[in-house]
Design a protein around this motif. Structure first.
Motif, PDB file in Angstrom:
ATOM      1  N   MET A 107     -30.368-107.702  51.423  1.00  0.00           N
ATOM      2  CA  MET A 107     -30.721-108.242  52.698  1.00  0.00           C
ATOM      3  C   MET A 107     -30.405-109.756  52.522  1.00  0.00           C
ATOM      4  SD  MET A 107     -34.297-107.093  54.514  1.00  0.00           S
ATOM      5  CE  MET A 107     -35.187-106.302  53.121  1.00  0.00           C
ATOM      6  N   SER A 108     -29.833-110.538  53.614  1.00  0.00           N
ATOM      7  CA  SER A 108     -29.337-111.744  53.403  1.00  0.00           C
ATOM      8  C   SER A 108     -30.401-112.579  53.787  1.00  0.00           C
ATOM      9  CB  SER A 108     -28.336-111.897  54.399  1.00  0.00           C
ATOM     10  OG  SER A 108     -28.675-111.625  55.705  1.00  0.00           O
ATOM     11  N   VAL A 109     -30.893-113.508  52.876  1.00  0.00           N
ATOM     12  CA  VAL A 109     -32.106-114.262  52.936  1.00  0.00           C
ATOM     13  C   VAL A 109     -31.454-115.858  53.155  1.00  0.00           C
ATOM     14  CG1 VAL A 109     -34.160-115.120  51.984  1.00  0.00           C
ATOM     15  CG2 VAL A 109     -33.690-112.832  51.543  1.00  0.00           C
ATOM     16  N   TYR A 110     -31.822-116.343  54.129  1.00  0.00           N
ATOM     17  CA  TYR A 110     -31.184-117.654  54.307  1.00  0.00           C
ATOM     18  C   TYR A 110     -32.260-118.847  53.767  1.00  0.00           C
ATOM     19  CZ  TYR A 110     -27.077-116.166  56.801  1.00  0.00           C
ATOM     20  OH  TYR A 110     -25.869-115.845  56.986  1.00  0.00           O
ATOM     21  N   VAL A 111     -33.391-118.366  54.105  1.00  0.00           N
ATOM     22  CA  VAL A 111     -34.467-119.212  53.475  1.00  0.00           C
ATOM     23  C   VAL A 111     -35.572-118.574  53.338  1.00  0.00           C
ATOM     24  CG1 VAL A 111     -34.154-121.728  55.001  1.00  0.00           C
ATOM     25  CG2 VAL A 111     -35.044-119.480  56.187  1.00  0.00           C
ATOM     26  N   HIS A 156     -38.280-116.260  58.698  1.00  0.00           N
ATOM     27  CA  HIS A 156     -38.244-115.106  58.224  1.00  0.00           C
ATOM     28  C   HIS A 156     -37.225-114.361  58.455  1.00  0.00           C
ATOM     29  CE1 HIS A 156     -40.670-111.297  57.503  1.00  0.00           C
ATOM     30  NE2 HIS A 156     -39.928-111.543  56.553  1.00  0.00           N
ATOM     31  N   TYR A 157     -36.021-114.638  57.569  1.00  0.00           N
ATOM     32  CA  TYR A 157     -34.972-114.139  58.005  1.00  0.00           C
ATOM     33  C   TYR A 157     -34.283-112.610  57.670  1.00  0.00           C
ATOM     34  CZ  TYR A 157     -33.525-118.199  60.508  1.00  0.00           C
ATOM     35  OH  TYR A 157     -33.371-119.072  61.485  1.00  0.00           O
ATOM     36  N   LYS A 198     -35.873-109.959  57.972  1.00  0.00           N
ATOM     37  CA  LYS A 198     -36.893-108.878  58.849  1.00  0.00           C
ATOM     38  C   LYS A 198     -35.968-108.555  59.971  1.00  0.00           C
ATOM     39  CE  LYS A 198     -40.381-109.235  61.548  1.00  0.00           C
ATOM     40  NZ  LYS A 198     -41.505-109.761  62.067  1.00  0.00           N
ATOM     41  N   ARG A 199     -35.767-107.227  60.049  1.00  0.00           N
ATOM     42  CA  ARG A 199     -35.015-106.764  61.313  1.00  0.00           C
ATOM     43  C   ARG A 199     -35.759-106.687  62.501  1.00  0.00           C
ATOM     44  NH1 ARG A 199     -31.770-108.349  59.564  1.00  0.00           N
ATOM     45  NH2 ARG A 199     -29.901-107.984  58.236  1.00  0.00           N
ATOM     46  N   GLU A 246     -40.732-115.439  66.280  1.00  0.00           N
ATOM     47  CA  GLU A 246     -39.229-115.364  66.263  1.00  0.00           C
ATOM     48  C   GLU A 246     -38.613-114.201  66.873  1.00  0.00           C
ATOM     49  OE1 GLU A 246     -38.193-115.368  62.217  1.00  0.00           O
ATOM     50  OE2 GLU A 246     -38.806-113.371  61.905  1.00  0.00           O
ATOM     51  N   ASN A 264     -31.080-116.138  65.084  1.00  0.00           N
ATOM     52  CA  ASN A 264     -32.449-116.048  64.761  1.00  0.00           C
ATOM     53  C   ASN A 264     -33.164-117.237  65.273  1.00  0.00           C
ATOM     54  OD1 ASN A 264     -35.205-115.687  63.963  1.00  0.00           O
ATOM     55  ND2 ASN A 264     -34.588-114.446  62.395  1.00  0.00           N
ATOM     56  N   VAL A 266     -27.476-115.075  61.198  1.00  0.00           N
ATOM     57  CA  VAL A 266     -27.362-114.148  60.389  1.00  0.00           C
ATOM     58  C   VAL A 266     -26.475-113.135  60.624  1.00  0.00           C
ATOM     59  CG1 VAL A 266     -28.865-112.343  59.346  1.00  0.00           C
ATOM     60  CG2 VAL A 266     -30.123-114.278  60.422  1.00  0.00           C
ATOM     61  N   SER A 283     -23.881-109.425  55.537  1.00  0.00           N
ATOM     62  CA  SER A 283     -23.170-110.495  55.027  1.00  0.00           C
ATOM     63  C   SER A 283     -24.072-111.083  53.707  1.00  0.00           C
ATOM     64  CB  SER A 283     -22.935-111.588  56.004  1.00  0.00           C
ATOM     65  OG  SER A 283     -22.859-112.790  55.194  1.00  0.00           O
ATOM     66  N   GLN A 284     -23.569-111.264  52.751  1.00  0.00           N
ATOM     67  CA  GLN A 284     -24.469-111.823  51.741  1.00  0.00           C
ATOM     68  C   GLN A 284     -24.587-113.387  51.881  1.00  0.00           C
ATOM     69  OE1 GLN A 284     -26.661-110.384  49.534  1.00  0.00           O
ATOM     70  NE2 GLN A 284     -26.436-108.376  50.993  1.00  0.00           N
ATOM     71  N   HIS A 322     -24.855-117.063  52.756  1.00  0.00           N
ATOM     72  CA  HIS A 322     -25.675-118.145  53.681  1.00  0.00           C
ATOM     73  C   HIS A 322     -25.400-119.526  53.519  1.00  0.00           C
ATOM     74  CE1 HIS A 322     -27.483-118.044  49.372  1.00  0.00           C
ATOM     75  NE2 HIS A 322     -27.467-116.796  49.415  1.00  0.00           N
TER      76      HIS A 322
END
Lengths: 306, 572
Positions: free
Chosen positions: A1-5, A42-43, A45-46, B457, B507, B525, B529-530, B532
């Motif tokens: 999963m892509s986590v930005y923060v 929380h990025y 989470k779908r 969110e 988001n 997002v 994709s990986q 960031h």
């Protein structure tokens, strides 16, 4: 999963019992105020998907058992809010309070709570397998399919098991036999040694579902006396057979009650309840003490549904 | 007007540092700025105490008189006569005017006041002027409020013999975030730091929680949950709250509010007594102002008398040849203000519904504010909740300020050995906050009556193929279309990787902390994709500093729908 923060779920949030230590209320507020709060989104989470694995269990967060009723949850929520609300604990309470609010919102709404229970694999139905609050032993770590059980009828009180795994077993000095205090209280090796060390092989691996019934039935029950005759205490000679028939009875009971409910939809709820109670009482006459216990579970479950 | 550089965040940080060094925490005072009158209270170590001015008054009229070189507020100024306030030189009702544009009906209703409220109906702030030596001297509601707060502060400093910096203020429920910033600005101008802004009924709820807590202590009984309906109606605003109280925790269930109040009733009555009063007074000549003042005082008097008697004789000479002689009874008064009472009723019902409570569940009905003395209001409350009486343990005029003082003590970290400050208010958001999406629709992200602190969110997506940017336009309100809501701010998300429409996920996260600071975060997002590499935007709202929606129109003119957003259908 892509986590930005950093996601909310990944911030290590101490559960209630751990927080007590370093979250001394009120005083440290000033220190926390110096640092501006960092908000993390929380990025990963779908939408719609409940990322239950990474989240703290709501029941654990609020410190309530899974079958608690709304009143209990409310009380626990308020008690925790009084400790961690930012008004009292300062800005550091922000993240924790957010989770409390979320947990409270979900558990207070029946539909959300059912959905949540399903997502964490917790059965809360009236006839579910969750007896955990009724058994004797507590659990260290997650619930596992197998559990330890000491057949106290066979135990000779040699203390071998307590000696090898003192965090798991304990002696009941009054009855002179060993008992499981904490499931998996020691590491696997110690437990294995202690099971093997029993000279009469009275330590059994049982299914977790059966554990509560077994632990319940192994406790000596007061025997009804007639005048000066009889009285005293007794327990089933074969606790495993007793547990089986007890579970069967319980399931039958459940079926009857469900039928009774279905048949009596036209009745007022009070009437229906009275009738169901009467049916149950007749059936349960034999286990007079169990009757109290049954009303306890059924009663609390009824509250949950309301 | 050059705006002073001021941010609440940095101020609160320095306050925090000061506190570490000082052994005695500075206790924030509670201020209730009413449309008609103000009061100040503070926790004195054992209880809440209302502060008095040099004339021994606890309640001070809210107005600032610009008659002399130095403007004087109602705290220190002594009115020789009620009419002096209505001479045009004094500005009052600033709470009704603050943070409102000249298209607002409340501003229009203020045009019949003795001072000048000029509107151009284009959505800018109205021109407000005080009559000094036949000159309309301009001012702003913020300035008037700041002058007044400065006097309150001086008064409190004299009374408490220490400098005052932190305050807890009560505000109406219906205030939007822009109006809140105006109040904060006024406080900053007066050298005060706002620790908390409490909706008025929640301050009352906190006082109620404390009273219940004490009752439990006295009776050694168990602290069962109590549901209270709080109705607060003053001169300018009407607020309703439902709170669940147990163990000193006041958990607000729902809030509802509207800018209606005693002022509306007063104006309705004036119009009833003198049907062409608005036309007569709109040109603000000296003699008209005088006769309006006379009519106002007489009407106000009559309304006050009608709270205790069934009918009242109004006898007033307006000085310009017209005389009013009339007997007004209760029924007539109620008929004239039918709409006001209907609005009150709908607010109460809406609030009870939002709280998901039945009227029968309500343990206590608390009516506070000046209008709570009106028999019709009291009957309305009792009939809706099917109760025989109202809660008696509070002074209707002092409840809000006492609650604010309690919150001030709690939020300052003061401890009371007797547990009298073992209190907490769990607030909810009074208005929904969301963004513009799917054309000009308003998509709420944090709905109304969400428990604070709150974080919610929602995922949005692009409407065009290869759309690389998106506008996040934040609104506050309850309307379905953005035009009906209040613009809080906007920012642009850039660097969305080129993709077919509907694929990128944007988001948007909103976070409100316990001191009601709103932050909006937005980030991109791309599924699967990986990477960031695109930083997330974090914006503190509101960012608009004029109360008008012009910016939204300009944005639409410049960008059309090229930067629009769409909602993402929830996956199952």
């Amino acid at each position: 999963m892509s986590v930005y923060v950093v996601s909310v779920g990944q911030i290590s949030v101490p559960i209630a019992s751990q927080v007590h230590g370093h979250l001394d209320t009120r005083k440290p507020m000033s220190r926390w105020r110096q640092r501006c709060i960092v908000i993390r989104c929380h990025y990963n989470k779908r939408p719609g998907g409940r990322a239950s694995a990474e989240k703290k269990n709501y029941y654990e967060l609020l410190g309530v058992s899974v079958d608690s009723n709304a009143q209990k949850i409310k009380e626990a929520y308020r008690k925790l809010q009084k400790k961690y609300h930012p008004d009292i604990a300062g800005q550091k309470g922000h993240e924790y309070t957010l989770m409390l609010n979320e947990a409270y919102k979900v558990l207070m709404r029946d539909d959300l709570r059912r959905e949540y229970d399903a997502s964490i694999g917790q059965m809360r139905g009236p006839y579910g397998t969750n007896y955990s609050s009724l058994g004797y032993s507590s659990w260290k770590g997650p619930l596992r399919p197998q559990a330890l059980f000491v057949d106290e009828n066979a135990c000779i009180g040699c203390r071998e098991c307590v000696h090898h795994a003192s965090n798991t077993f304990q002696m009941d000095e009054a009855l002179g036999c060993a008992r499981v205090k904490v499931q998996y209280g020691d590491d696997d090796q110690k437990i294995e040694v202690s099971v093997d060390s029993c000279p009469v092989n009275c330590i059994h691996w049982v299914d977790t579902e059966e554990l509560a019934a077994l632990e319940f039935l192994i406790q000596p029950q007061p025997k009804e006396g007639y005048g000066v005759f009889g009285g005293g205490w007794e327990r089933p000679a074969n606790v495993f057979m007793a547990a089986k028939s007890f579970t069967k009875q319980l399931n039958q009971q459940a079926g009857t009650q469900r039928n009774a409910r279905a048949n009596t939809e036209e009745e007022t709820p009070a009437q229906a309840e009275a009738r169901a109670n009467a049916v149950m009482k007749i059936k349960m006459e034999r286990f007079s003490r169990l009757w109290k216990w049954m009303t306890h579970i059924f009663g609390s479950n009824k509250l949950n549904r309301e | 007007m050059s705006e002073p550089a001021y941010t609440v965040a940095s101020d609160s940080e320095t306050t925090g540092e000061e506190k570490t060094s000082s052994a005695f925490p500075e206790i924030a005072i509670g201020i209730d700025i009413g449309t008609a009158q103000c009061s100040v209270a503070v926790w004195n170590g054992s209880q809440v105490e209302l502060l008095k001015n040099t004339r021994n008054q606890k309640m001070m009229r809210s107005y600032v008189n610009f008659k002399d070189d130095v403007p004087l507020g109602g705290v220190s100024n002594q009115l020789s006569h009620e009419h002096e306030m209505l001479s045009g030189a004094a500005i009052f009702n600033m709470k009704r005017l603050i943070g409102r544009a000249d298209t607002d009906p409340v501003v229009h209703a203020s045009k019949s006041l003795p001072f000048l409220v000029q509107t151009l109906d284009i959505g800018v702030r109205p021109f407000i002027g005080a009559l000094v030596n036949n000159v309309w001297r301009s001012t702003t509601p913020e300035e008037v409020l700041a002058i007044y707060l400065l006097e309150l502060r001086a008064m409190a400093e004299v009374a408490l013999k220490r400098p005052i910096r932190n305050v807890v203020l009560t505000i109406p429920v219906s205030f939007n975030r822009f109006q809140v910033t105006r109040i904060e600005r006024a406080c900053a101008m007066a050298g005060l730091h706002v620790l908390r802004l409490m909706p008025e009924p929640t301050a009352v709820a906190l006082l109620y929680a404390q009273q219940q807590q004490q009752t439990i202590h006295d009776n050694m009984g168990s602290g069962s949950e109590k549901i209270a309906l709080i109705f607060n109606m003053g001169a300018g605003y009407c607020d309703v709250a439902v709170t669940a109280t147990a163990g000193g925790v006041s958990q607000i269930k729902a809030l509802a509010g509207s800018p209606i109040g005693g002022e509306d009733m007063l104006q309705n009555m004036m119009r009833h007594l003198l049907p062409d009063s608005e036309i007569l007074f709109s040109n603000h000549g000296i003699s008209e102002i005088k006769s309006m003042g006379l009519l106002r005082v007489a009407t106000q008097d009559a309304i006050h008398k009608l709270t205790s008697q069934t009918s009242v004789q109004i006898d007033v000479d307006l000085g310009n040849g017209s005389k009013i002689c009339k007997v007004v009874d209760q029924e007539e008064f109620q008929e004239v203000n039918k709409k006001v009472f209907e609005k009150c009723e709908s607010l109460i019902i809406q609030c009870l519904r939002d709280a998901k409570g039945e009227p029968e569940d309500v343990t206590d009905i608390i009516a506070v504010g000046g209008c709570s003395y009106i028999p019709k209001i009291r009957n309305l409350l009792m009939s809706i909740c099917k109760k025989q009486e109202l809660y008696k343990g509070m002074n209707p005029l002092e409840a809000a300020v006492c609650g604010a003082a309690l919150e001030g003590a709690v939020a300052s970290g003061v401890n009371d050995p007797f547990g009298n400050l073992d209190l907490l208010t769990i607030q909810v958001t009074p208005l929904a906050i969301g963004i513009q999406a799917v054309g000009n629709n308003f998509v709420p992200i944090i709905p109304r009556n969400t428990t604070m602190p709150a974080r919610k969110e929602l995922v949005f997506t692009t409407v065009h193929d290869n759309q690389t940017g998106a506008l996040i336009v934040v609104y506050e309100g309850e309307e379905k279309k953005v035009e009906g809501n209040h613009l809080l701010g906007y920012f642009k998300i850039i660097g969305i990787p080129p993709a077919p429409r509907g694929v990128p996920e944007i988001n948007v996260c909103m976070d409100i902390d316990a001191s009601n600071v709103l932050r909006v975060l937005a980030g991109v997002v791309l599924p699967g994709s990986q990477h960031h590499g695109i930083p997330v935007m974090e914006v503190r709202m509101p960012t608009v500093d004029d109360g008008h929606g012009w910016c939204a129109e300009a944005l639409h003119r410049t960008y059309g729908s090229s930067l629009d957003l769409d909602t993402v259908q929830k996956k199952i």
